[in-house]
Design a protein around this motif. Sequence first.
Motif, PDB file in Angstrom:
ATOM      1  N   MET A   5       0.825  -1.225   0.000  1.00  0.00           N
ATOM      2  CA  MET A   5       0.000   0.000   0.000  1.00  0.00           C
ATOM      3  C   MET A   5       0.850   1.263   0.000  1.00  0.00           C
ATOM      4  O   MET A   5       1.955   1.266   0.551  1.00  0.00           O
ATOM      5  N   ASN A   6       0.304   2.339  -0.524  1.00  0.00           N
ATOM      6  CA  ASN A   6       1.016   3.618  -0.403  1.00  0.00           C
ATOM      7  C   ASN A   6       0.800   4.192   1.002  1.00  0.00           C
ATOM      8  O   ASN A   6      -0.094   3.752   1.743  1.00  0.00           O
ATOM      9  N   ASP A   7       1.625   5.188   1.345  1.00  0.00           N
ATOM     10  CA  ASP A   7       1.645   5.694   2.724  1.00  0.00           C
ATOM     11  C   ASP A   7       0.295   6.244   3.175  1.00  0.00           C
ATOM     12  O   ASP A   7      -0.097   6.071   4.326  1.00  0.00           O
ATOM     13  N   ARG A   8      -0.414   6.930   2.279  1.00  0.00           N
ATOM     14  CA  ARG A   8      -1.693   7.538   2.701  1.00  0.00           C
ATOM     15  C   ARG A   8      -2.734   6.465   2.992  1.00  0.00           C
ATOM     16  O   ARG A   8      -3.512   6.581   3.948  1.00  0.00           O
ATOM     17  N   ASP A   9      -2.729   5.407   2.195  1.00  0.00           N
ATOM     18  CA  ASP A   9      -3.645   4.296   2.478  1.00  0.00           C
ATOM     19  C   ASP A   9      -3.267   3.605   3.789  1.00  0.00           C
ATOM     20  O   ASP A   9      -4.134   3.151   4.541  1.00  0.00           O
ATOM     21  N   VAL A 229       0.030  -5.406   8.106  1.00  0.00           N
ATOM     22  CA  VAL A 229       0.897  -6.523   7.724  1.00  0.00           C
ATOM     23  C   VAL A 229       0.540  -6.953   6.310  1.00  0.00           C
ATOM     24  O   VAL A 229      -0.593  -7.369   6.043  1.00  0.00           O
ATOM     25  N   GLU A 230       1.498  -6.829   5.396  1.00  0.00           N
ATOM     26  CA  GLU A 230       1.271  -7.197   3.996  1.00  0.00           C
ATOM     27  C   GLU A 230       2.323  -8.216   3.583  1.00  0.00           C
ATOM     28  O   GLU A 230       3.514  -7.994   3.803  1.00  0.00           O
ATOM     29  N   ASN A 235       8.235 -12.280   0.812  1.00  0.00           N
ATOM     30  CA  ASN A 235       8.577 -11.265   1.817  1.00  0.00           C
ATOM     31  C   ASN A 235       7.331 -10.757   2.539  1.00  0.00           C
ATOM     32  O   ASN A 235       6.217 -11.161   2.229  1.00  0.00           O
ATOM     33  N   SER A 236       7.536  -9.831   3.447  1.00  0.00           N
ATOM     34  CA  SER A 236       6.393  -9.174   4.063  1.00  0.00           C
ATOM     35  C   SER A 236       6.819  -7.806   4.569  1.00  0.00           C
ATOM     36  O   SER A 236       8.007  -7.503   4.673  1.00  0.00           O
TER      37      SER A 236
END
Length: 374
Positions: A5-9, A229-230, A235-236
């Motif tokens: 995700m991008n930072d704003r999301d 957590v993605e 990787n994560s």
Amino acid sequence: MTLVMNDRDVIDRIFSHIDNKTTDVGESVWREPVENYGSQERFDAEIALLRRLPVPFCPSAALPEKGSFVARTAAGTPLVVVRGDDGIVRAFRNSCRHRGMAVADGTGCTRAFVCPYHSWTYGLDGNLKYIPGADGFPGLDQATHGLVAVTAEERGGLIFVTQEDPVSNGALDAFPEFFQPEQDMFSQTEHLDEANWKLIAETSMEGYHIKSLHNRTFYPYGLDNINVVENFGTNSRIIFPFRRINKLRDIPREERHINGMATYVYQLFPNAHMSMLSSHTQLIILEPISPTETRTVVYRVRNLKADGTPVDLDVAERDAEFVKSSGIEEDREAARAIQVGLATNANSHFTFGHYEKAIVHFHENLDAHLAKLA
Ligand code: FES
Ligand SMILES: [Fe+2]
């Protein structure tokens, strides 16, 4: 390809978790046999795997100039990694082709590798350039006595080394850009712990222990069990928000910046992670020494200010000191205590639950990769 995700999301998701008293959760529970944290057979298989994957070796910033080198052991193999005259990074087994002496030690910058024993001399490209008293070696083919190369790749500001026939792309399956060329390395340290490398790795993969284990260190600043957590590729990324992130609620969404409001931890399968802190970023590599011992190698790189220049050195050093002297010690102590506790034989398995999503992903991938070697 968008990996995460991008930072704003991310900020939106953290606010939603705070408001709803939720956190990111995994879909499955994992039971890991405890014998995997102490068995020599399992350890040998893991070392074999580490040699057959691209594993992060150091940041590009550790090799800033032509001739910059880093020599250290990776998965039990002494290696030297060097930036050549052509700017390309190469990796070699750190062993002289005469009688096996190490040709490089520690870190530095050089024009050539001169073996300390009898001064056989190798170029930065590994070629054997000079043998003192070459007459004493009739018939020796200099062209086939260069340093033995292993695969090195420079990607996104990191150097990866693959020692043997790769079983998969490992962390490179999906890989973001981490560093800008302006970011420089300001320290490198190592420490040894009497704990299996996976016990140490697991401490950095969940935020379910913040209030309990880090009650007086991280918890006063950080939120407990509120994480994004993605998983991506093998990787994560685990995001640990600070309490002060709530200040961003007063700022219009498009003007919000995450810097200083959360720690991003990227797990690079299998044995490395990147912690992006307020003023600096750490590349942490877990080097297994034995089933019950691990050497942790830490490279620290300065973050950039809004104007694109590195943060002041004393600011980066203070940031590093805070992390080192506080919560990380507690994580290491936990890993060592678990290792000691294995002798109780109380557990046949450890159970990783929904709040330990990145650990489940790690073990799933580790088992799948080890199965490919069998
Ligand atoms: S062992 Fe390197 S020159 Fe002899
Ligand atoms: Fe921790």
